[in-house]
Scaffold this motif. Structure first.
Motif, PDB file in Angstrom:
ATOM      1  N   THR A  41       0.802  -1.232   0.000  1.00  0.00           N
ATOM      2  CA  THR A  41       0.000   0.000   0.000  1.00  0.00           C
ATOM      3  C   THR A  41       0.830   1.276   0.000  1.00  0.00           C
ATOM      4  OG1 THR A  41      -0.054   0.177   2.415  1.00  0.00           O
ATOM      5  CG2 THR A  41      -1.743  -1.208   1.389  1.00  0.00           C
ATOM      6  N   LEU A  65      -5.869  -0.331   0.423  1.00  0.00           N
ATOM      7  CA  LEU A  65      -5.297  -0.827  -0.817  1.00  0.00           C
ATOM      8  C   LEU A  65      -6.342  -0.676  -1.913  1.00  0.00           C
ATOM      9  CD1 LEU A  65      -3.076  -2.664  -2.196  1.00  0.00           C
ATOM     10  CD2 LEU A  65      -4.462  -4.609  -1.449  1.00  0.00           C
ATOM     11  N   ASP A  72     -11.736  -0.036  -3.013  1.00  0.00           N
ATOM     12  CA  ASP A  72     -10.772   0.067  -1.919  1.00  0.00           C
ATOM     13  C   ASP A  72     -10.989  -1.049  -0.919  1.00  0.00           C
ATOM     14  OD1 ASP A  72      -9.502   2.285  -2.786  1.00  0.00           O
ATOM     15  OD2 ASP A  72     -10.484   3.675  -1.390  1.00  0.00           O
TER      16      ASP A  72
END
Ligand SMILES: Nc1nc2c(ncn2[C@@H]2O[C@H](COP(=O)(O)OP(=O)(O)OP(=O)(O)O)[C@@H](O)[C@H]2O)c(=O)[nH]1
Ligand SMILES: [Mg+2]
Length: 658
Positions: A41, A65, A72
């Motif tokens: 991330t 992420l 998401d």
């Protein structure tokens, strides 16, 4: 980097949050969880200085992420060290899937197993396994370690999880890992929206320019900017000033997403992990919960009655004593109904999972799903167990029914049974249609509960009839307050019992249908003497006072005789035989048919009565809507035939249809 560092006010760019998912990491200390999250991330979840200095996660970290499909996924990174299991427990509750991390160089270690046990208790059944540090081992070792992990997972709910070999420094396997995560998350059903949003707080902090911020994973409903909220178990209220998810300002936060709420009206010092932000009135705190507890096979010892344990629910952690409802002790690997008496109240709901730990030496013991949060202490064990079993019955209708042992509003019953609104409505209709539940005003009650109330009414009336056999029945209000029912519910109960002819209404009194006023032989004898006197001059009978002094017929006995239909009482000062009233009425009606009006004097002369007696008799006709005064005269207000019919009914010449 600091989650919520850009929390925006209500003026921020808005919109609804896209569907977001939340996952958590799990796995033994130092196996590379945080390093992997950073690699995936770009966000280092170890936000505390101490964590960075020690190279170890202590408290929960947060990141997110973006998946290949553009959605998401929020990530909660947990510590692996056994000293911080309590923090791990606060993070893994309501996640959609877990990213289990096992380092290939070390393989399965104690907290790998402990985290797996916790995930099982919490009902987390979706996972991807990252086999980390692939760069540190050769192919042969990797294959052995991989087989070892697969064997350990084989008898857990995570047995089907993909195992992906990765290396953070070389970025090997990261794309495959993301693809596997996306696959698993694609199978996750949408989060339920029960209309009762709850945000178990995992962090509370202040942010310059914004004030108080709390974060957590939102469940069971949505929060919007401007919402009023309550903070349980405190009595604090606050207002949502702004919402962020993954550092983006939004207007409405959806269930199942990571959320930061900017709150006004509450200080950071008043907030702590474990508290729950709710819509006011939608949830209550409790100090006693009931559940079926499963003790892990790995537990080091039996669990004893009254033992002190730590209970983890949501983000809360609280000391408790265990009441074992089925036996004096619980063996590892077995399960039983228990009550947990919490040292402090917490906010939780039926169906929530909990984990039980032994405080020292620290150990995860087991857990289960909450069956009851009503706070009732169950004493009689066998009954308690039966009740709890009903409350966890497989169908929504039988769970709702179990909450209807006494009258409750649909809301109350829904909350007790842990049903969401739609399920509850369907279950309610089903129960009402099948007669398994009965509506009482604003409430519902199960058939058994209804029968229990009906029986109490019947027993109460029978007792009253025995105690005061001369009285028509028991005053309504007296019956109501003995039952302790609100007027609306009581009236509905009595209407129903009257419809089923289990109770009859006599004026403002209630009686059993079979009951009639009964006189003692002495009272009967006195009455037959008095009746002879009344019959002697029917339209000039003795006064109530004379009946009492001359015949021993007191006012209560007169009332009983009136109830029985032996006399007609007009006001308090006139008593006639029904036949006398009928004859008087017939004469008056006949006169009105021909002359249209009648005066008191004319009625007196016509019937051979006296003014004193004629006045109440005429009043009787007025009161029953047959005649009306017009100056000094009376006129008929209904057709003569109808008036005669009515008199026949009132004086008992014609029996009233039941
Ligand atoms: N060579 C190599 N080292 C790694 C890899 N992943 C993590 N490490 C190292 O392993 C150590 C522990 O990594 P962390 O990410 O802190 O482990 P963790 O699982 O988060 O540990 P806790 O949070 O304390 O449970 C660090 O020194 C990392 O640099 C990897 O894939 N390869
Ligand atoms: Mg870490």
């Amino acid at each position: 980097m600091h989650r919520g560092a850009q929390i925006a006010g209500s003026t921020g760019a808005g919109g609804q949050s896209p569907p977001t998912r939340v996952i958590a990491t799990a796995g033994h200390v130092d196996h590379g969880k945080s390093t992997l999250i950073t690699a995936l991330t770009g966000i280092d979840p170890d936000r505390l200085r101490e964590e960075r200095e020690r190279g170890m996660t202590i408290d929960l970290g947060f990141a997110w992420l973006e998946l290949p499909d553009g959605s998401d996924v929020g990530i909660v990174d947990v510590p692996g060290h056994q000293d911080f299991i309590r923090n791990m427990l606060a993070g893994v509750g309501p996640v959609d899937a877990v990213l289990l991390v096992v380092a290939l160089d070390e393989g399965v270690m104690p907290q790998t197993r402990e985290h797996l046990a916790i995930l099982r208790i919490l009902g987390v059944e979706r996972a991807v396994v990252a086999l980390t540090k692939r760069d540190l081992v050769d192919d042969e070792w990797a294959a052995l370690a991989r087989a070892d992990v697969a064997a350990v997972l084989a008898d857990t709910p995570l047995h089907g999880a993909a195992l992906i070999e990765v290396s953070a420094p070389t970025r090997r396997g990261l794309d495959a890992l993301v693809a596997a995560l996306a696959d698993v998350l694609a199978q996750v059903p949408a989060r339920r929206d029960a209309g009762r949003p709850r945000l178990p707080i995992d962090r509370a902090f202040t942010l310059t320019g914004f004030g108080t911020v709390v974060t957590g994973t939102l469940v069971d409903g949505a929060f919007g900017v401007g919402d009023e909220v309550a903070i349980l178990p405190t009595t604090k209220r606050a207002r949502v000033r702004g919402i962020q998810t993954h550092k983006r300002a939004i207007e409405t936060a959806r269930p199942g997403s990571r959320v930061a709420l900017n709150l006004t009206g509450v200080e950071k010092d008043e907030l702590a992990r474990g508290m729950v932000v709710v819509r006011p009135g939608s949830l209550e705190s409790t100090s006693v919960i009931s559940a079926r507890l499963e003790l892990l096979p790995s537990a080091s010892d039996v669990l004893a009655h009254d033992e002190a344990v730590k209970v983890h629910i949501g983000t809360a952690e609280v000391m408790a004593r265990v009441s074992l409802l089925e036996a004096a002790a619980l063996d590892p690997g077995s399960s039983a109904w228990v009550q947990l008496r919490l040292a402090e109240p917490i906010a939780c709901a039926v169906g929530d999972r909990f984990v039980l730990r032994r405080p020292s030496p620290p150990e995860t013991l087991g857990g289960g799903a909450i069956a009851d949060v009503s706070g009732e202490r169950l004493r009689r064990r066998r009954e308690a167990v039966a009740t709890l079993e009903r409350r966890t019955a497989p169908t929504a209708a039988s769970r709702l029914l179990a909450a209807l042992d006494v009258p409750r509003t649909p809301d109350e019953a829904g909350m007790r049974s842990g049903l969401e609104a739609a399920e509850r409505e369907a279950a309610m209709s089903e129960l009402l249609a099948s007669g398994r539940a009965v509506a009482l005003g604003d409430a519902l009650v199960g058939r058994d509960g209804f029968e229990a109330l009906a029986t109490r009414v019947e027993r109460g009336l029978a007792a009253t009839h025995r105690r005061v056999p001369l009285r028509a029945g028991a005053p309504r209000e007296e019956v109501r307050s003995a039952l302790g029912l609100a007027a609306k519910r009581f009236n509905a109960l009595i209407d129903r019992l009257a419809r089923d002819v289990r109770v009859v209404e006599r004026g403002s009194a209630l009686a059993l249908p079979a009951f009639s006023v009964t006189l003692t032989p002495a009272q009967e004898a006195a009455w037959s003497r008095a009746r002879a006197e009344l019959a002697r001059q029917p339209l000039q009978p003795p006064s109530p006072d004379a009946l009492e002094t001359d015949f021993g017929i007191g006012r209560e006995l007169v009332a009983a005789l009136a109830e029985r239909g032996d006399v007609i009482r007009i006001g308090t000062e006139a008593v006639f035989l029904p036949d006398a009233v009928a004859r008087f009425a017939d004469a008056v009606i006949a006169e009105l048919e021909t002359s249209r009006t009648i005066t008191v004097a004319r009625a007196r002369d016509l019937t051979g009565s006296s003014r004193k007696h004629v006045l109440p008799l005429l009043q009787f006709l007025d009161d029953h809507g047959l005649t009306r005064r017009q100056g000094d005269d009376r006129i008929l207000v209904v057709p003569a035939e109808q008036a005669r019919e009515r008199i026949a009914t009132l004086t008992g010449r014609k029996k009233v249809a039941p």
